[in-house]
Enzyme design. Structure first.
Site, PDB file in Angstrom:
ATOM      1  CG  LEU A  42      26.998  92.838   0.794  1.00 35.86           C
ATOM      2  CD1 LEU A  42      28.231  92.648   1.674  1.00 35.86           C
ATOM      3  CD2 LEU A  42      27.329  93.700  -0.404  1.00 35.86           C
ATOM      4  CG  ASP A  43      25.496  89.128  -5.019  1.00 36.46           C
ATOM      5  OD1 ASP A  43      26.564  89.354  -4.434  1.00 36.46           O
ATOM      6  OD2 ASP A  43      25.364  89.283  -6.239  1.00 36.46           O
ATOM      7  CB  VAL A  44      25.595  83.856  -2.386  1.00 34.64           C
ATOM      8  CG1 VAL A  44      26.574  82.744  -2.082  1.00 34.64           C
ATOM      9  CG2 VAL A  44      24.277  83.624  -1.653  1.00 34.64           C
ATOM     10  CB  SER A  96      28.776  90.497  -2.871  1.00 41.24           C
ATOM     11  OG  SER A  96      28.453  90.634  -4.229  1.00 41.24           O
ATOM     12  NE  ARG A 155      23.020  88.488  -7.851  1.00 45.87           N
ATOM     13  CZ  ARG A 155      22.675  87.260  -8.099  1.00 45.87           C
ATOM     14  NH1 ARG A 155      22.353  86.892  -9.311  1.00 45.87           N
ATOM     15  NH2 ARG A 155      22.680  86.369  -7.138  1.00 45.87           N
TER      16      ARG A 155
END
Length: 188
Positions: free
Chosen positions: A46-48, A50, A147
């Site tokens: 999960l990106d930062v 999220s 993403r």
């Protein structure tokens, strides 16, 4: 035979989904949440900005299986504006996004409008009602391009404000209770 270990965690907003910080950014890492055993890896990321459900394992075969298109991944997404059924239908059938410098059409999935899930507030406020209305949708996909969910909502004209993964296969974020980290005997 080595006994592998598996974990379900709630990755908070602002944390890197890794154990090593390659860019040396001043962000927390997964190892800051719990004392995971050596060799533990995140299954997908999960990106930062999220948050939500993240699975960890010491078994590379389990990681590859779960990252495959065999399992659904469900996200609750807060978008900027009042999204309509028309855009939700577009998300279901697939939308064109950019991936690796090329145009890519996402595979069909599931999507529907949902009520505000009333998640706890983030450590950094998103915005308030003075900036206009927001709405929530559920997006369920089996792929996971870089993403992808954020790009999908932007492609139909509704930028993502908050993204929370709530389910992978049959494992739900609600299975965690309040601890934020749970060790399990098997993942799937």
């Amino acid at each position: 035979m080595k006994k592998h270990r598996h974990f379900i965690i709630h990755k908070p907003w602002g944390m890197i989904s890794q154990f090593v910080n390659p860019a040396k950014r001043k962000k927390k890492l997964l190892g800051d949440l719990y004392d995971f055993p050596e060799g533990t890896m995140a299954i997908g990321r999960l990106d930062v900005p999220s948050e939500g459900l993240l699975l960890l394992t010491t078994d590379g075969k389990v990681s590859a299986e779960i990252r495959s298109q065999k399992y659904e991944k469900e996200y609750y997404v807060q978008v900027d504006g009042l999204i309509t059924q028309k855009e939700v239908e577009q998300l279901k059938t697939g939308v064109e996004i950019g991936f690796n410098g090329k145009k890519y059409t996402t595979k069909p999935g599931k999507s529907f409008l949902i009520d505000d899930p009333k998640f706890p507030l983030r450590s950094q406020k998103i915005r308030d009602e003075r900036h206009g209305p927001t709405s929530w949708i559920s997006i369920i996909i089996r792929e996971g391009k870089f993403r992808q969910v954020r790009k999908m909502t932007a492609a139909v004209g509704f930028p993502t404000l908050r993204l929370v993964r709530v389910r992978i296969g049959e494992i739900n974020l609600g299975d965690l209770e309040n601890s934020g980290v749970k060790e399990v005997t098997t993942l799937m």
